[in-house]
Design an enzyme around this catalytic site. Structure first.
Site, PDB file in Angstrom:
ATOM      1  N   LYS A  33     -13.817  15.332 -46.034  1.00 54.98           N
ATOM      2  CA  LYS A  33     -13.603  14.386 -47.139  1.00 54.98           C
ATOM      3  C   LYS A  33     -13.538  12.948 -46.637  1.00 54.98           C
ATOM      4  CE  LYS A  33      -9.058  13.620 -48.281  1.00 54.98           C
ATOM      5  NZ  LYS A  33      -8.644  12.221 -48.252  1.00 54.98           N
ATOM      6  N   ASN A  34     -12.823  12.745 -45.514  1.00 55.74           N
ATOM      7  CA  ASN A  34     -12.617  11.370 -45.063  1.00 55.74           C
ATOM      8  C   ASN A  34     -13.879  10.732 -44.475  1.00 55.74           C
ATOM      9  OD1 ASN A  34     -10.054  11.464 -46.016  1.00 55.74           O
ATOM     10  ND2 ASN A  34      -9.033  11.646 -44.027  1.00 55.74           N
ATOM     11  N   CYS A 128       1.612   3.912 -51.067  1.00 53.37           N
ATOM     12  CA  CYS A 128       1.499   5.293 -51.541  1.00 53.37           C
ATOM     13  C   CYS A 128       2.666   6.081 -50.962  1.00 53.37           C
ATOM     14  CB  CYS A 128       0.161   5.903 -51.197  1.00 53.37           C
ATOM     15  SG  CYS A 128       0.003   6.317 -49.482  1.00 53.37           S
ATOM     16  N   ARG A 133       1.176   0.898 -46.352  1.00 52.20           N
ATOM     17  CA  ARG A 133      -0.265   0.868 -46.086  1.00 52.20           C
ATOM     18  C   ARG A 133      -0.943  -0.455 -46.468  1.00 52.20           C
ATOM     19  NH1 ARG A 133      -2.713   6.664 -47.609  1.00 52.20           N
ATOM     20  NH2 ARG A 133      -4.202   6.152 -45.982  1.00 52.20           N
ATOM     21  N   ASP A 318      -2.334  13.541 -39.721  1.00 48.51           N
ATOM     22  CA  ASP A 318      -2.717  14.409 -40.846  1.00 48.51           C
ATOM     23  C   ASP A 318      -2.439  15.888 -40.582  1.00 48.51           C
ATOM     24  OD1 ASP A 318      -3.568  12.238 -42.250  1.00 48.51           O
ATOM     25  OD2 ASP A 318      -5.682  12.480 -41.760  1.00 48.51           O
ATOM     26  N   ARG A 410      -6.671  17.060 -53.867  1.00 50.18           N
ATOM     27  CA  ARG A 410      -7.397  15.864 -53.419  1.00 50.18           C
ATOM     28  C   ARG A 410      -8.161  16.163 -52.123  1.00 50.18           C
ATOM     29  NH1 ARG A 410      -3.976  11.310 -51.997  1.00 50.18           N
ATOM     30  NH2 ARG A 410      -6.029  10.710 -51.280  1.00 50.18           N
TER      31      ARG A 410
HETATM   32  N1  EPU Z   1      -2.292  -0.561 -41.452  1.00 48.28           N
HETATM   33  C1  EPU Z   1      -1.835  -1.864 -41.595  1.00 48.28           C
HETATM   34  N2  EPU Z   1      -2.767  -2.820 -41.950  1.00 48.28           N
HETATM   35  C2  EPU Z   1      -4.086  -2.529 -42.171  1.00 48.28           C
HETATM   36  C3  EPU Z   1      -4.519  -1.199 -42.017  1.00 48.28           C
HETATM   37  C4  EPU Z   1      -3.595  -0.234 -41.646  1.00 48.28           C
HETATM   38  O1  EPU Z   1      -0.665  -2.165 -41.400  1.00 48.28           O
HETATM   39  O2  EPU Z   1      -4.856  -3.450 -42.516  1.00 48.28           O
HETATM   40  C5  EPU Z   1      -1.323   0.482 -40.998  1.00 48.28           C
HETATM   41  C6  EPU Z   1      -1.146   1.597 -42.019  1.00 48.28           C
HETATM   42  O3  EPU Z   1      -0.193   1.255 -43.005  1.00 48.28           O
HETATM   43  C7  EPU Z   1      -0.711   2.740 -41.132  1.00 48.28           C
HETATM   44  C8  EPU Z   1      -1.495   2.502 -39.843  1.00 48.28           C
HETATM   45  O4  EPU Z   1      -1.870   1.126 -39.877  1.00 48.28           O
HETATM   46  O5  EPU Z   1       0.646   2.649 -40.889  1.00 48.28           O
HETATM   47  C9  EPU Z   1      -2.754   3.335 -39.681  1.00 48.28           C
HETATM   48  O6  EPU Z   1      -3.515   3.265 -40.868  1.00 48.28           O
HETATM   49  P1  EPU Z   1      -5.083   3.509 -40.905  1.00 48.28           P
HETATM   50  O7  EPU Z   1      -5.746   2.279 -41.411  1.00 48.28           O
HETATM   51  O8  EPU Z   1      -5.516   4.028 -39.584  1.00 48.28           O
HETATM   52  O9  EPU Z   1      -5.198   4.657 -41.977  1.00 48.28           O
HETATM   53  P2  EPU Z   1      -6.163   4.747 -43.242  1.00 48.28           P
HETATM   54  O10 EPU Z   1      -7.522   4.281 -42.885  1.00 48.28           O
HETATM   55  O11 EPU Z   1      -5.502   4.127 -44.416  1.00 48.28           O
HETATM   56  C10 EPU Z   1      -7.046   7.129 -42.684  1.00 48.28           C
HETATM   57  C11 EPU Z   1      -7.131   8.436 -43.381  1.00 48.28           C
HETATM   58  C12 EPU Z   1      -5.740   9.022 -43.512  1.00 48.28           C
HETATM   59  C13 EPU Z   1      -5.162   9.189 -42.113  1.00 48.28           C
HETATM   60  C14 EPU Z   1      -5.154   7.855 -41.382  1.00 48.28           C
HETATM   61  C15 EPU Z   1      -4.685   7.933 -39.955  1.00 48.28           C
HETATM   62  C16 EPU Z   1      -9.042   8.211 -44.831  1.00 48.28           C
HETATM   63  C17 EPU Z   1      -9.590   8.089 -46.199  1.00 48.28           C
HETATM   64  N3  EPU Z   1      -7.727   8.251 -44.705  1.00 48.28           N
HETATM   65  O12 EPU Z   1      -6.207   6.293 -43.484  1.00 48.28           O
HETATM   66  O13 EPU Z   1      -5.896  10.286 -44.110  1.00 48.28           O
HETATM   67  O14 EPU Z   1      -3.845   9.669 -42.202  1.00 48.28           O
HETATM   68  O15 EPU Z   1      -6.493   7.311 -41.383  1.00 48.28           O
HETATM   69  O16 EPU Z   1      -5.466   8.812 -39.227  1.00 48.28           O
HETATM   70  O17 EPU Z   1      -9.799   8.300 -43.883  1.00 48.28           O
HETATM   71  C18 EPU Z   1      -5.235  12.136 -45.359  1.00 48.28           C
HETATM   72  O18 EPU Z   1      -6.395  12.567 -45.203  1.00 48.28           O
HETATM   73  O19 EPU Z   1      -4.292  12.817 -45.825  1.00 48.28           O
HETATM   74  C19 EPU Z   1      -4.947  10.763 -44.983  1.00 48.28           C
HETATM   75  C20 EPU Z   1      -3.880  10.092 -45.406  1.00 48.28           C
END
Ligand code: EPU
Length: 431
Positions: A33-34, A128, A133, A318, A410
């Protein structure tokens, strides 16, 4: 929306799990999915149609299709979930809050729309259940590429005169979405972009390969430095998304928790190093075969393991909740430290209601396994928490009723069917 995409309304449903079965058998891994949701966003970079296969049938996918539809983009889905996206019909550049709030990944349509059409208005996703985030790194990187950004009423108004310009940007920390977003934005920029301190998750590599099939020039994906040479235009392509490593790990962990033996066909073991190592530590025999991954727990109770979540190739956040469920019935005490999200222990209070022995100390959970969990009515709070409660239900005595399973829908395709094939007694019941 095509009828194939109609999912039942899970707000009104619960899962009933009768615990005690040892999981045995084979199942097929679904597509990631991701990866898929990102490719939907990337399709906005081309006027030609792209086709994406091995897409899982999930609520996040239907939400993304709805978002593209709201932009005027044509999406055609066939019976096998091959998805053709034709972005040349785009008529709106506004991604509304009502859709973005349901799925954070939809915020990532911003970069592709901006790179291709010079403008985009996208709602901020907000926090969320698992944490605040923020998207500061996304916006900082877009600004570095020459984007003018204004914030109005919770929306990001982004524009660029002519084209984005190649830049050298260093992420403050590892972010999966940030790395993906800026990579998509930079493919049509003028000149070269170098991104440093990038995240290295397999979904990022999969997205880079998709972009390259569309004509982009991206290299370094899978390392912490990604170099993108901007191209004039992107084209149509066909791509098959990788196996969902989180789903695969979930079934392996579920089988290990029950003492069982499973083969997940189509699994890509190269993406699961940290998890397979922990499962071996827990006592599982792991066999990598041509078809995928086999796990055999030989009817033994698992041993508790210590783990620390970290960006890839570390142990994934995850898969933390699922391992917590395994530790809850394991022999001994295991310590779990969550380092990625500030609020990803919501499953703990539910596991406690089932008789687990877990002590929380900040971002660390100390889990001492009990012989048996006891069934209870419990509530899912986010996607991965929901499936950890299902695993808990599988190893509990009695009938567990899991509420709010829309979180699970989801990200997990046909959970009951897949678990029933492995011998679980599980069914969806009216809420
Ligand atoms: N963060 C910031 N600022 C930013 C971006 C991220 O502070 O601009 C923080 C986030 O709040 C978090 C950390 O950095 O504390 C890491 O966040 P990241 O950006 O890596 O996560 P994401 O891209 O929002 C994706 C996956 C998540 C998975 C995380 C970590 C997708 C759609 N989502 O989220 O998947 O947990 O990477 O590997 O790819 C799930 O599938 O259940 C899920 C939540």
């Amino acid at each position: 929306m095509p009828s194939i995409l109609l999912l039942s309304d899970p707000v009104l449903e619960k899962l009933r799990i009768s615990g005690g079965a040892t999981l045995h058998g084979e199942l097929n891994a679904s597509g990631a999915k991701n990866s898929a949701v990102l490719m939907f966003a990337a399709s906005l970079l081309s006027k030609e149609p792209v086709t994406i296969s091995n897409v899982p049938h999930l609520r996040d996918i239907t939400n993304m299709i709805e978002l593209l539809g709201s932009l005027g983009v044509e999406v055609v889905v066939d019976d096998s979930m091959n998805i053709e996206i034709h972005a040349n019909t785009i008529s709106s550049f506004v991604a509304e809050y009502d859709i973005v709030k349901t799925m954070r990944a939809s915020f990532l349509v911003l970069g592709p729309m901006l790179a291709h059409y010079g403008k985009a208005i996208v709602s901020l996703p907000g926090g969320c259940a698992i944490g605040t985030r923020p998207v500061d790194q996304h916006l900082k990187g877009l600004r570095a590429l020459g984007t003018k950004i204004e914030m109005k009423d919770g929306y990001v108004h982004a524009s660029v005169e002519n084209k984005l310009k190649g830049t050298h940007f260093i992420f403050d920390f590892s972010t999966v979405g940030g790395t993906e977003h800026l990579m998509m934005a930079a493919v049509l920029a003028e000149g070269q972009t170098v991104h440093e301190n990038c995240a290295m998750e397999p979904e990022i590599t999969d997205l880079a390969e998709f972009l390259n099939k569309m004509g982009a020039k991206v290299r370094g994906q899978g390392t912490n430095t990604i170099i993108i040479d901007g191209v004039e235009e992107m084209h149509g392509c066909h791509h098959r998304v990788i196996a969902d490593r989180v789903e695969v790990a979930t079934y392996l962990i579920a089988a290990a928790a029950t003492g069982g033996k499973v083969k997940v066909k189509g699994a890509q073991p190269e993406h699961l190093g940290a998890v397979l190592a922990k499962l071996q530590e827990a006592g599982a025999e792991i066999n990598i075969c041509d078809e995928g991954i086999e796990l055999d727990m030989k009817n033994k109770r698992p041993k508790a393991v210590d783990l620390v979540t970290a960006p890839y190739p570390g142990f994934p956040t995850d898969m933390q909740a699922q391992m917590m469920a395994l530790n809850a019935v394991a022999e001994g005490t295991g310590t779990i430290q969550e380092n990625i999200f500030e609020n990803r222990f919501m499953h703990v209070s539910e596991l406690l209601r089932m008789g687990a022995n877990i002590k929380l100390d900040g971002n660390t959970a100390i889990v001492t396994g009990v012989e048996k969990l006891k069934a209870a009515p419990i509530m899912a709070t986010d996607l991965r928490a929901s499936i950890s409660l299902v695993i808990a239900g599988l190893v509990a005595e009695g009938d567990t009723l899991v509420d709010r399973i829309y979180h699970m829908d989801r990200g997990y395709e046909q959970v009951e069917e897949k678990l029933r094939m492995l011998g679980a007694d599980i069914e969806r019941v009216p809420g």
